[in-house]
Design a protein around this motif. Structure first.
Motif, mmCIF file in Angstrom:
data_model
loop_
_atom_site.group_PDB
_atom_site.id
_atom_site.type_symbol
_atom_site.label_atom_id
_atom_site.label_comp_id
_atom_site.label_asym_id
_atom_site.label_seq_id
_atom_site.Cartn_x
_atom_site.Cartn_y
_atom_site.Cartn_z
ATOM 1 N N ALA A 216 -16.498 -7.997 0.730
ATOM 2 C CA ALA A 216 -17.006 -7.282 -0.443
ATOM 3 C C ALA A 216 -16.654 -7.977 -1.737
ATOM 4 C CB ALA A 216 -16.461 -5.856 -0.469
ATOM 5 N N GLY A 217 -15.781 -9.012 -1.684
ATOM 6 C CA GLY A 217 -15.433 -9.748 -2.882
ATOM 7 C C GLY A 217 -14.394 -9.057 -3.743
ATOM 8 N N VAL A 218 -13.468 -8.277 -3.117
ATOM 9 C CA VAL A 218 -12.423 -7.599 -3.882
ATOM 10 C C VAL A 218 -11.341 -8.629 -4.245
ATOM 11 C CG1 VAL A 218 -10.733 -5.737 -3.848
ATOM 12 C CG2 VAL A 218 -12.931 -5.464 -2.677
ATOM 13 N N PRO A 219 -10.896 -8.699 -5.492
ATOM 14 C CA PRO A 219 -9.860 -9.677 -5.874
ATOM 15 C C PRO A 219 -8.553 -9.429 -5.116
ATOM 16 C CG PRO A 219 -10.982 -8.818 -7.799
ATOM 17 C CD PRO A 219 -11.421 -7.968 -6.641
ATOM 18 N N LYS A 220 -7.788 -10.528 -4.913
ATOM 19 C CA LYS A 220 -6.550 -10.418 -4.152
ATOM 20 C C LYS A 220 -5.507 -9.575 -4.857
ATOM 21 C CE LYS A 220 -7.025 -14.750 -1.604
ATOM 22 N NZ LYS A 220 -6.397 -16.049 -1.263
ATOM 23 N N ASP A 221 -5.445 -9.650 -6.201
ATOM 24 C CA ASP A 221 -4.435 -8.852 -6.917
ATOM 25 C C ASP A 221 -4.706 -7.365 -6.764
ATOM 26 O OD1 ASP A 221 -6.776 -9.019 -8.287
ATOM 27 O OD2 ASP A 221 -5.848 -9.268 -10.266
ATOM 28 N N VAL A 222 -5.962 -7.001 -6.659
ATOM 29 C CA VAL A 222 -6.284 -5.585 -6.442
ATOM 30 C C VAL A 222 -5.870 -5.157 -5.053
ATOM 31 C CG1 VAL A 222 -8.142 -3.882 -6.386
ATOM 32 C CG2 VAL A 222 -8.177 -5.707 -8.104
ATOM 33 N N VAL A 223 -6.064 -6.042 -4.077
ATOM 34 C CA VAL A 223 -5.647 -5.712 -2.699
ATOM 35 C C VAL A 223 -4.142 -5.569 -2.615
ATOM 36 C CG1 VAL A 223 -5.668 -6.529 -0.330
ATOM 37 C CG2 VAL A 223 -7.697 -6.839 -1.760
ATOM 38 N N GLU A 224 -3.381 -6.463 -3.285
ATOM 39 C CA GLU A 224 -1.926 -6.389 -3.246
ATOM 40 C C GLU A 224 -1.411 -5.140 -3.949
ATOM 41 O OE1 GLU A 224 0.116 -8.289 -1.669
ATOM 42 O OE2 GLU A 224 -1.420 -9.669 -0.918
ATOM 43 N N SER A 225 -2.141 -4.671 -4.968
ATOM 44 C CA SER A 225 -1.671 -3.479 -5.685
ATOM 45 C C SER A 225 -1.697 -2.225 -4.829
ATOM 46 C CB SER A 225 -2.512 -3.276 -6.941
ATOM 47 O OG SER A 225 -3.853 -2.964 -6.598
#
Length: 360
Positions: A296-305
């Motif tokens: 889906a193209g979710v940024p990695k920093d958003v996933v880590e949060s």
């Protein structure tokens, strides 16, 4: 003695023959036609002729004028036959009707003046109209035919017409005089075919002449004709049925095909496609191995949060027995047992707690 007598006529015959040979051109030139013939064609131009190449040995000149109106004018456009002038052509701008017209035709040959006599003429009596055109036959009720035509002559009210016709079984032509431009044949035989001609002339109200136009192009009606109408009408319908309609149909079909191929909306409406959503997830499972966030193209920093960054201490919970089955140990002393912080209370056989632990 007879031979000298016979020589005398021969001696006179030779000079006579020589004289006749020298006067031959003059005698032929003097043999002028009886007069000048002028014809006004359809009120567009006029020709005045006075002979032919065989009857004329000299070039004549034509002079014309209108009575009490204009001076004498020489012809500007001569009609010639092998170098000999046999007539004159007058254009429409040089023609004046209802005015007495005079011509003078003469020539000089060998010191002699040769003239062709002419009379006073009225041009309205010299009009020869053009032949009728657009002959059309209509089949009316009760086996009746109606023939119509048009005339190129500019003054149609000044014309009278003649119609001649015959069938394929007739041996002679039947001719009728017609005032207007319509002729009706009351009865026809459908087993025959008929041929019609029309010609015109100036009527008595507009002139006094016997100059008829040429006969028109014939028109045929009947069982052996290709159709019941004019040749122009037959050709017209032939082009429509055999050329125009097929070409128009092919062009229309070609336009429809181009529209169906080029316009996606029309193609989808006429032939809708069945949707196949599985192809939309091929990249998720093949390329990204089921990683939805990466697909889906979710940024990695958003996933880590979204990942937890804290820990909880273990909290132990003890279950108390019913009140009838035990007595608290601190009832006699009125003081509860002291527990050291961070130390675990060891289980006692007389303890009222079962598997009790306390965690801070």
């Amino acid at each position: 003695m007879a031979r000298p007598a016979m020589a005398v006529p021969g001696a006179f015959l030779v000079p006579v023959l020589l004289l006749l040979c020298r006067l031959g051109p003059y005698l032929a030139a003097a043999r002028s036609p009886p007069g000048v013939e002028c014809v006004l064609f359809n009120e567009e131009y006029m020709t005045c002729t006075w002979g032919s190449r065989e009857t004329l040995m000299a070039n004549y000149s034509l002079y014309y004028w209108y009575e009490n109106r204009s001076p004498v004018v020489e012809c500007k456009h001569y009609l010639q036959d092998r170098g000999i002038s046999i007539g004159c052509r007058l254009n429409q701008s040089e023609i004046i009707q209802f005015q007495p017209f005079h011509v003078l035709i003469n020539a000089s040959l060998g010191g002699r003046t040769l003239e062709i006599p002419s009379e006073r003429m009225q041009l309205q009596d010299l009009v020869k109209p053009e032949a009728p055109v657009n002959l059309t036959i209509r089949n009316m009720s009760n086996n009746q035919l109606q023939l119509t035509w048009t005339s190129p002559y500019p003054k149609a009210q000044c014309l009278e017409h003649a119609v001649k016709y015959r069938s394929n079984k007739d041996t002679s032509w039947t001719e009728h005089q017609v005032k207007g431009d319509i002729f009706s044949l009351p009865s026809v035989d459908y087993e025959k075919y008929y041929t019609f001609y029309v010609r015109s002339k100036i009527n008595s109200y507009c002139g006094s002449t016997q100059l008829w136009s040429e006969w028109s192009v014939p028109v045929v009606w009947g069982s052996n004709s290709t159709s019941k109408g004019t040749a122009e009408e037959q050709l017209h319908w032939f082009w429509i049925h055999t050329v125009l309609i097929p070409i128009a149909s092919c062009l229309l079909l070609l336009v429809l095909v181009i529209l169906l191929v080029r316009m996606e909306r029309v193609w989808v409406i006429l032939m809708p496609r069945i949707p196949n959503p599985s192809k939309n997830f091929d990249e998720l499972f093949i390329t990204h191995n089921g990683n939805f966030q990466e697909w889906a193209g979710v940024p990695k920093d958003v996933v880590e949060s979204f990942k937890p960054n804290y820990s909880e201490n273990i909290c132990y919970v003890s279950e108390l027995p019913p009140k009838e089955s035990y007595e608290p140990l601190w009832e006699s002393s009125n003081h509860p047992p002291s527990v050291m912080p961070g130390a675990l209370a060891a289980p006692h056989e007389h303890s009222p707690y079962k598997n009790s632990y306390v965690g801070v």
